[in-house]
Design an enzyme around this catalytic site. Sequence first.
Site, PDB file in Angstrom:
ATOM      1  N   CYS A  40       0.858  -1.183   0.000  1.00  0.00           N
ATOM      2  CA  CYS A  40       0.000   0.000   0.000  1.00  0.00           C
ATOM      3  C   CYS A  40       0.896   1.236   0.000  1.00  0.00           C
ATOM      4  O   CYS A  40       2.113   1.129  -0.146  1.00  0.00           O
ATOM      5  CB  CYS A  40      -0.988  -0.005   1.167  1.00  0.00           C
ATOM      6  SG  CYS A  40      -0.279   0.282   2.803  1.00  0.00           S
ATOM      7  N   ASN A  44       2.426   1.573   4.192  1.00  0.00           N
ATOM      8  CA  ASN A  44       2.763   0.363   4.944  1.00  0.00           C
ATOM      9  C   ASN A  44       2.535   0.529   6.450  1.00  0.00           C
ATOM     10  O   ASN A  44       3.250  -0.019   7.267  1.00  0.00           O
ATOM     11  CB  ASN A  44       4.199  -0.080   4.653  1.00  0.00           C
ATOM     12  CG  ASN A  44       4.532  -1.492   5.108  1.00  0.00           C
ATOM     13  OD1 ASN A  44       5.636  -1.749   5.562  1.00  0.00           O
ATOM     14  ND2 ASN A  44       3.607  -2.422   5.001  1.00  0.00           N
TER      15      ASN A  44
END
Length: 154
Positions: free
Chosen positions: A8, A11
């Site tokens: 993502c 994180n």
Amino acid sequence: MYKIMFVCHGNICRSPMAEFIMKKLAAENGLSHELYISSAATSTEELGNPVYPPARAELASHGISCQGKYAVQLKKADYNSYDLFVGMDSANIRNMNRIFGSDKDGKIYKLLTFAGRSDDVSDPWYSGDFGKAYSDIDEGCRALLEKLRTDGLV
């Protein structure tokens, strides 16, 4: 050993949630020794920071610990070290392709595609809805685990 990296933006929310949900599912299904599961960020904004407290609390409410997890950066070299990269949203997919230069081996997927959905995992950093993010991630991880089994990878 089949190696999965969840990705993502920072994180600290969605990808560590996915990492630890998947680790729990692997353990519950006797597959911990067959899967190596980690997570990373496409940005450098949160590097070294622990999992965001509301994400940590949401995991804990489901009996999942993420103790000791700190945000790390996705690196170009990771492409050759993992079998699968799973992004939480379309921006993560674009950023992974940018970091890697391409996806020549077809290793990059968006999590909810495994559940037959084309939408992104809602970003709780902006929505504040960590329960919805957990639900989406859990659904995606369960579907991913089923796909790995169906494909004979675990």
